[in-house]
Design a protein around this motif. Structure first.
Motif, PDB file in Angstrom:
ATOM      1  N   ARG A  49      -0.277  11.745   0.930  1.00 50.70           N
ATOM      2  CA  ARG A  49      -1.705  11.548   0.602  1.00 50.70           C
ATOM      3  C   ARG A  49      -2.104  12.798  -0.016  1.00 50.70           C
ATOM      4  O   ARG A  49      -3.117  12.405  -1.118  1.00 50.70           O
ATOM      5  CB  ARG A  49      -2.323  11.470   2.151  1.00 50.70           C
ATOM      6  CG  ARG A  49      -3.848  11.532   2.044  1.00 50.70           C
ATOM      7  CD  ARG A  49      -4.307  10.249   1.574  1.00 50.70           C
ATOM      8  NE  ARG A  49      -4.157   9.029   2.637  1.00 50.70           N
ATOM      9  CZ  ARG A  49      -4.546   7.772   2.264  1.00 50.70           C
ATOM     10  NH1 ARG A  49      -4.850   7.445   1.117  1.00 50.70           N
ATOM     11  NH2 ARG A  49      -4.535   6.850   3.194  1.00 50.70           N
ATOM     12  N   ALA A  50      -1.867  13.772   0.296  1.00 48.55           N
ATOM     13  CA  ALA A  50      -2.321  15.099  -0.550  1.00 48.55           C
ATOM     14  C   ALA A  50      -2.168  14.844  -2.132  1.00 48.55           C
ATOM     15  O   ALA A  50      -2.984  15.172  -3.233  1.00 48.55           O
ATOM     16  CB  ALA A  50      -1.796  16.410  -0.149  1.00 48.55           C
ATOM     17  N   GLY A  51      -0.886  14.427  -2.572  1.00 53.95           N
ATOM     18  CA  GLY A  51      -0.262  14.301  -3.786  1.00 53.95           C
ATOM     19  C   GLY A  51      -1.068  13.290  -4.433  1.00 53.95           C
ATOM     20  O   GLY A  51      -1.857  13.156  -5.652  1.00 53.95           O
ATOM     21  N   ALA A 104      -5.405  10.526 -10.787  1.00 55.20           N
ATOM     22  CA  ALA A 104      -6.328   9.193 -11.068  1.00 55.20           C
ATOM     23  C   ALA A 104      -5.324   8.236 -11.827  1.00 55.20           C
ATOM     24  O   ALA A 104      -5.968   7.237 -11.928  1.00 55.20           O
ATOM     25  CB  ALA A 104      -7.390   9.746 -12.047  1.00 55.20           C
ATOM     26  N   CYS A 105      -3.994   8.590 -11.657  1.00 51.71           N
ATOM     27  CA  CYS A 105      -3.048   7.351 -12.297  1.00 51.71           C
ATOM     28  C   CYS A 105      -3.091   6.190 -11.392  1.00 51.71           C
ATOM     29  O   CYS A 105      -3.307   6.245 -10.058  1.00 51.71           O
ATOM     30  CB  CYS A 105      -1.830   7.935 -12.268  1.00 51.71           C
ATOM     31  SG  CYS A 105      -1.586   9.045 -13.407  1.00 51.71           S
ATOM     32  N   GLU A 106      -3.138   4.862 -11.893  1.00 52.91           N
ATOM     33  CA  GLU A 106      -3.144   3.475 -11.292  1.00 52.91           C
ATOM     34  C   GLU A 106      -1.934   3.272 -10.384  1.00 52.91           C
ATOM     35  O   GLU A 106      -1.878   2.576  -9.508  1.00 52.91           O
ATOM     36  CB  GLU A 106      -3.400   2.615 -12.225  1.00 52.91           C
ATOM     37  CG  GLU A 106      -4.816   2.627 -12.949  1.00 52.91           C
ATOM     38  CD  GLU A 106      -4.722   3.493 -14.066  1.00 52.91           C
ATOM     39  OE1 GLU A 106      -5.931   3.875 -14.816  1.00 52.91           O
ATOM     40  OE2 GLU A 106      -3.717   3.932 -14.638  1.00 52.91           O
ATOM     41  N   ASP A 165      -4.493   1.570  -5.667  1.00 51.53           N
ATOM     42  CA  ASP A 165      -5.612   1.005  -5.043  1.00 51.53           C
ATOM     43  C   ASP A 165      -5.094   0.430  -3.761  1.00 51.53           C
ATOM     44  O   ASP A 165      -5.629   0.232  -2.688  1.00 51.53           O
ATOM     45  CB  ASP A 165      -6.236  -0.178  -5.785  1.00 51.53           C
ATOM     46  CG  ASP A 165      -5.196  -1.185  -6.325  1.00 51.53           C
ATOM     47  OD1 ASP A 165      -3.917  -1.055  -6.150  1.00 51.53           O
ATOM     48  OD2 ASP A 165      -5.743  -2.137  -6.935  1.00 51.53           O
ATOM     49  N   LEU A 166      -3.617  -0.178  -3.464  1.00 58.13           N
ATOM     50  CA  LEU A 166      -3.231  -0.398  -2.369  1.00 58.13           C
ATOM     51  C   LEU A 166      -2.701   0.654  -1.399  1.00 58.13           C
ATOM     52  O   LEU A 166      -3.165   0.657  -0.449  1.00 58.13           O
ATOM     53  CB  LEU A 166      -1.796  -1.172  -2.441  1.00 58.13           C
ATOM     54  CG  LEU A 166      -1.203  -1.833  -1.306  1.00 58.13           C
ATOM     55  CD1 LEU A 166      -1.850  -2.668  -0.239  1.00 58.13           C
ATOM     56  CD2 LEU A 166       0.194  -2.158  -1.713  1.00 58.13           C
ATOM     57  N   PHE A 167      -2.269   1.818  -1.846  1.00 54.06           N
ATOM     58  CA  PHE A 167      -1.868   2.855  -1.398  1.00 54.06           C
ATOM     59  C   PHE A 167      -3.049   3.688  -0.533  1.00 54.06           C
ATOM     60  O   PHE A 167      -3.194   4.030   0.605  1.00 54.06           O
ATOM     61  CB  PHE A 167      -1.453   4.047  -2.132  1.00 54.06           C
ATOM     62  CG  PHE A 167      -1.044   5.261  -1.290  1.00 54.06           C
ATOM     63  CD1 PHE A 167       0.205   5.312  -0.759  1.00 54.06           C
ATOM     64  CD2 PHE A 167      -1.961   6.458  -1.262  1.00 54.06           C
ATOM     65  CE1 PHE A 167       0.524   6.555   0.083  1.00 54.06           C
ATOM     66  CE2 PHE A 167      -1.544   7.451  -0.654  1.00 54.06           C
ATOM     67  CZ  PHE A 167      -0.210   7.839  -0.076  1.00 54.06           C
ATOM     68  N   ASP A 168      -4.196   3.640  -1.232  1.00 53.97           N
ATOM     69  CA  ASP A 168      -5.625   4.116  -0.573  1.00 53.97           C
ATOM     70  C   ASP A 168      -6.234   3.432   0.382  1.00 53.97           C
ATOM     71  O   ASP A 168      -7.166   3.922   1.331  1.00 53.97           O
ATOM     72  CB  ASP A 168      -6.704   4.295  -1.818  1.00 53.97           C
ATOM     73  CG  ASP A 168      -6.173   5.406  -2.888  1.00 53.97           C
ATOM     74  OD1 ASP A 168      -5.441   6.178  -2.371  1.00 53.97           O
ATOM     75  OD2 ASP A 168      -6.900   5.671  -3.867  1.00 53.97           O
ATOM     76  N   GLN A 169      -5.715   2.117   0.433  1.00 48.72           N
ATOM     77  CA  GLN A 169      -6.305   1.310   1.727  1.00 48.72           C
ATOM     78  C   GLN A 169      -5.457   1.697   2.958  1.00 48.72           C
ATOM     79  O   GLN A 169      -5.940   1.052   4.167  1.00 48.72           O
ATOM     80  CB  GLN A 169      -6.277  -0.110   1.094  1.00 48.72           C
ATOM     81  CG  GLN A 169      -7.247  -0.640   0.103  1.00 48.72           C
ATOM     82  CD  GLN A 169      -6.681  -2.083  -0.420  1.00 48.72           C
ATOM     83  OE1 GLN A 169      -7.062  -2.970   0.906  1.00 48.72           O
ATOM     84  NE2 GLN A 169      -6.390  -2.409  -1.445  1.00 48.72           N
ATOM     85  N   VAL A 170      -4.306   2.057   2.822  1.00 50.05           N
ATOM     86  CA  VAL A 170      -3.657   2.043   4.211  1.00 50.05           C
ATOM     87  C   VAL A 170      -4.326   3.248   5.174  1.00 50.05           C
ATOM     88  O   VAL A 170      -4.431   4.327   4.686  1.00 50.05           O
ATOM     89  CB  VAL A 170      -2.116   2.678   3.798  1.00 50.05           C
ATOM     90  CG1 VAL A 170      -1.381   2.607   5.073  1.00 50.05           C
ATOM     91  CG2 VAL A 170      -1.580   1.760   2.775  1.00 50.05           C
ATOM     92  N   LEU A 201       3.421   1.953   5.292  1.00 46.15           N
ATOM     93  CA  LEU A 201       3.419   1.560   4.125  1.00 46.15           C
ATOM     94  C   LEU A 201       3.869  -0.001   3.983  1.00 46.15           C
ATOM     95  O   LEU A 201       2.914  -1.026   3.397  1.00 46.15           O
ATOM     96  CB  LEU A 201       3.855   2.321   3.026  1.00 46.15           C
ATOM     97  CG  LEU A 201       3.122   3.410   2.453  1.00 46.15           C
ATOM     98  CD1 LEU A 201       3.985   4.373   1.589  1.00 46.15           C
ATOM     99  CD2 LEU A 201       1.880   3.075   1.894  1.00 46.15           C
ATOM    100  N   THR A 202       4.899  -0.273   4.401  1.00 48.07           N
ATOM    101  CA  THR A 202       5.646  -1.494   4.439  1.00 48.07           C
ATOM    102  C   THR A 202       4.810  -2.521   5.237  1.00 48.07           C
ATOM    103  O   THR A 202       4.666  -3.654   4.881  1.00 48.07           O
ATOM    104  CB  THR A 202       7.129  -1.345   4.843  1.00 48.07           C
ATOM    105  OG1 THR A 202       7.807  -0.439   4.194  1.00 48.07           O
ATOM    106  CG2 THR A 202       7.799  -2.688   4.989  1.00 48.07           C
ATOM    107  N   HIS A 203       4.561  -2.028   6.392  1.00 49.06           N
ATOM    108  CA  HIS A 203       3.818  -3.067   7.155  1.00 49.06           C
ATOM    109  C   HIS A 203       2.570  -3.401   6.891  1.00 49.06           C
ATOM    110  O   HIS A 203       1.869  -4.474   7.010  1.00 49.06           O
ATOM    111  CB  HIS A 203       3.811  -2.380   8.599  1.00 49.06           C
ATOM    112  CG  HIS A 203       5.079  -2.592   9.620  1.00 49.06           C
ATOM    113  ND1 HIS A 203       5.077  -2.413  10.753  1.00 49.06           N
ATOM    114  CD2 HIS A 203       6.284  -2.719   9.052  1.00 49.06           C
ATOM    115  CE1 HIS A 203       6.255  -2.474  11.266  1.00 49.06           C
ATOM    116  NE2 HIS A 203       7.010  -2.891  10.117  1.00 49.06           N
TER     117      HIS A 203
END
Length: 208
Positions: free
Chosen positions: A68-70, A75-77, A139-144, A158-160
């Motif tokens: 998460r810190a990384g 700002a890369c997609e 954008d998916l990662f940030d929603q977890v 992440l997988t679930h």
């Protein structure tokens, strides 16, 4: 889409150099970020010798928190996560792992070891969702939710999350890639303790 490679690392001075070199050899990457998760060895010093961004966490927050810190400093997609203790990582592996996401086929891909060490190959064949090598749209990662609390259970979380939201995860073979076992890095007692903590985090992440 721009791509940031993020390498969470806790006391990986022996192996992080070759991992960074493989990432630097890949022209698809726009940014490389090493997150030292409270390391008390020379991980930061080794990483700082390369033209990469180094994020140094004062305390060990766990793998999920380091990832998460990384992600928070780019700002890369697209985010590419690779473990700092990999052996045999090459540019072709990185490009293959990124292709399903960059082409728009999926929002998440997972790398699965093959033709490497028998122990790591078998572990990933049994449970590929535990792989730390993956590409994911930011954008998916940030929603977890609560990733920073997941520790070693971050990959399962992440997988679930992806499966729950009908993301078709593409599994990508990573031939000849393996990683150093915890017992080899830290000795039998400390390594076994770290492995048990990993299993606990994985079980706990299923309830987050």
């Amino acid at each position: 889409m721009r791509v940031a490679a993020i390498v969470p690392a806790y006391n990986e001075e022996q192996t992080i150099g070759p991992v960074i070199e493989a990432l630097l050899d890949c022209q698809v990457l726009d940014e490389i970020i090493v997150v030292s998760d409270g390391s008390d060895d020379h991980t930061v010093e080794v990483a700082s010798k390369y033209p990469v961004k180094v994020v140094e966490l004062a305390e060990n927050v766990g793998k999920g928190g380091a990832m998460r810190a990384g992600a928070d400093v780019t700002a890369c997609e697209v985010l590419l996560f690779v473990d700092a203790d990999l052996v045999g990582l090459q540019r072709d592996h990185i490009e293959a792992l990124l292709e399903p996401v960059l082409s728009g086929r999926t929002a998440m891909s997972i790398g699965v070891f093959s033709e490497g060490r028998r122990s790591t190959d078998l572990a990933q064949k049994i449970a590929p969702s535990l792989s730390g090598q993956r590409a994911v749209r930011k954008d998916l990662f940030d929603q977890v939710p609560k990733l920073e609390q997941s520790g070693y259970g971050v990959e399962v979380a992440l997988t679930h999350f992806a499966e729950k939201h009908d993301v078709e995860i593409v599994r990508v073979p990573l031939p000849t890639v393996s990683q150093v076992l915890k017992e080899e890095k830290r000795g039998l007692v400390k390594g076994l303790s770290a492995r048990l903590k990993m299993y606990w985090d994985i079980m706990r992440s299923l309830r987050i």
